[in-house]
Design a protein around this motif. Structure first.
Motif, PDB file in Angstrom:
ATOM      1  N   LYS A 105       0.733  -1.350  -0.090  1.00  0.00           N
ATOM      2  CA  LYS A 105      -0.207  -0.020  -0.167  1.00  0.00           C
ATOM      3  C   LYS A 105       0.759   1.502  -0.352  1.00  0.00           C
ATOM      4  N   TYR A 195      -1.880   4.740   6.866  1.00  0.00           N
ATOM      5  CA  TYR A 195      -1.549   3.528   6.216  1.00  0.00           C
ATOM      6  C   TYR A 195      -1.168   2.648   6.389  1.00  0.00           C
ATOM      7  N   THR A 197      -3.129  -0.972   7.885  1.00  0.00           N
ATOM      8  CA  THR A 197      -3.863  -1.769   7.005  1.00  0.00           C
ATOM      9  C   THR A 197      -5.146  -2.789   8.294  1.00  0.00           C
ATOM     10  N   GLU A 247      -1.243  13.291  -1.940  1.00  0.00           N
ATOM     11  CA  GLU A 247      -1.629  12.170  -1.292  1.00  0.00           C
ATOM     12  C   GLU A 247      -0.455  11.124  -1.170  1.00  0.00           C
ATOM     13  N   PRO A 249       0.705   7.906  -3.805  1.00  0.00           N
ATOM     14  CA  PRO A 249      -0.259   6.952  -5.027  1.00  0.00           C
ATOM     15  C   PRO A 249      -0.976   5.836  -4.661  1.00  0.00           C
ATOM     16  N   ASP A 250      -1.741   5.471  -4.885  1.00  0.00           N
ATOM     17  CA  ASP A 250      -3.072   4.487  -4.763  1.00  0.00           C
ATOM     18  C   ASP A 250      -1.791   3.145  -5.403  1.00  0.00           C
ATOM     19  N   ARG A 251      -1.001   2.516  -4.903  1.00  0.00           N
ATOM     20  CA  ARG A 251      -0.424   1.386  -6.002  1.00  0.00           C
ATOM     21  C   ARG A 251      -1.140   0.497  -6.767  1.00  0.00           C
ATOM     22  N   THR A 252      -1.874   0.188  -6.497  1.00  0.00           N
ATOM     23  CA  THR A 252      -3.119  -0.515  -6.843  1.00  0.00           C
ATOM     24  C   THR A 252      -3.107   0.500  -8.425  1.00  0.00           C
ATOM     25  N   SER A 253      -3.308   1.609  -8.740  1.00  0.00           N
ATOM     26  CA  SER A 253      -3.656   1.522  -9.648  1.00  0.00           C
ATOM     27  C   SER A 253      -2.625   1.974 -10.734  1.00  0.00           C
ATOM     28  N   SER A 255      -0.396   4.418 -11.017  1.00  0.00           N
ATOM     29  CA  SER A 255      -0.056   5.868 -11.067  1.00  0.00           C
ATOM     30  C   SER A 255       1.455   6.052 -10.203  1.00  0.00           C
TER      31      SER A 255
END
Length: 315
Positions: A105, A195, A197, A247, A249-253, A255
């Motif tokens: 994440k 951050y 989980t 923010e 970056p979202d690792r799943t996207s 970006s």
């Protein structure tokens, strides 16, 4: 069984290699921020060393925490340091977990950039505060009669710059308001709160932070006011600075990661690119793509507009 273990070990090694490559690229882009944060840690230690020369031992101030919490004594003063070491090492290991685990994440480099930004801002306020007023230290080595309560004048500038690490940090006096241990503890807990989980670990982290606060007072390392000021100051610092920073970056996207907002130059170039696309009949937003028809050098949104233009021109 051996084949399965070998295959999993191969996957783990590939994961570590890929993550290392990614983090190295981030480090190349953001090493200045990390280096600045680490250098300020030395400046903070230097400031704490300097105020020790100004410290004058005196009677311990009246403190409600000293009345409510029993004194641990010198032989048990290590307990609070042990808890702090556990918090510090646990957070460091967590920031490097993307190298091992599949659930990723965060980016390690970007997280530490944020953490150092929180630490630097809090430590600047701390330096200003403890240099404004020097209180008589409640710790055992800071009390009247102790040889370590006041440092003799340094023989050279080098003696001050070396800060006698780590002894000079452990046996410091005068840097009271507010607690440096609580700065690190709260910054780490707040970062994991955002951050992390695992909800149970978040709750446990806050419990450990409260226990750490009580142990510091019980060890007579700080007054209660040092802990109280740290709790609301660090929370406010993290709240406001976190809103200023972009923010993560979202690792799943997938970006691309950014540490700082776009500069005015980047914004201008981006605006020019968008205008260029609009002039060429290409919309910036894919949702706005619609069929266009060109008549007499004009681009029309709808083909039905041809009849209107034909009637007006008489063609």
């Amino acid at each position: 069984m051996t084949l399965y273990i070998g295959r999993e070990a191969s996957k783990l090694w590939k994961r570590i290699c890929v993550e290392t490559t990614t983090e190295i690229n981030l480090l190349i882009d953001n090493w200045k921020y990390l280096l600045a944060g680490l250098i300020f840690q030395y400046i903070h230690g230097l400031a704490a060393r300097g105020v020790h020369y100004l410290h004058r031992p005196g009677p311990i101030l009246q403190d409600i925490g000293f009345f409510l919490l029993p004194e641990l004594g010198q032989d048990k003063a290590y307990i609070s340091e042990t808890v702090f070491t556990f918090i510090f090492l646990s957070f460091v290991l967590w920031t490097f977990h993307p190298f091992i685990f599949k659930s990723k994440k965060i980016y390690t480099v970007l997280v530490w950039c944020r953490v150092l930004a929180f630490l630097v801002a809090s430590q600047i306020l701390r330096i200003v505060t403890f240099y404004s007023t020097q209180l008589p230290g409640p710790n055992y080595h800071c009390r009247e009669g102790s040889k370590l309560a006041t440092l003799p004048k340094p023989d050279s500038m080098l003696e001050v710059l070396l800060i006698n690490f780590p002894r000079g940090v452990i046996y410091g006096c005068g840097d009271l308001i507010f607690s440096s241990h609580m700065i690190f503890t709260l910054v780490f807990v707040l970062t994991y709160q955002k951050y992390g989980t695992r909800r149970c670990i978040k709750q446990f982290a806050w419990l450990v932070a409260v226990i750490q606060s009580l142990l510091i007072v019980a060890s007579r390392k700080h007054y209660t006011v040092d802990i109280v000021v740290a709790w609301y100051t660090v929370n406010l610092v993290v709240f406001f600075i976190d809103k200023k920073l972009p923010e993560l970056p979202d690792r799943t996207s997938g970006s691309s990661p950014l540490l700082l907002p776009l500069s005015s130059k980047d914004k201008d170039s981006k605006t020019k690119e968008e205008n260029h696309k609009l002039m060429n009949g290409n919309s910036v937003d894919p949702a706005d793509w619609r069929p266009r028809t060109q008549v007499n050098g004009k681009i029309l949104e709808d083909a039905n507009g041809i009849h209107v233009d034909t009637a007006m021109t008489g063609v």
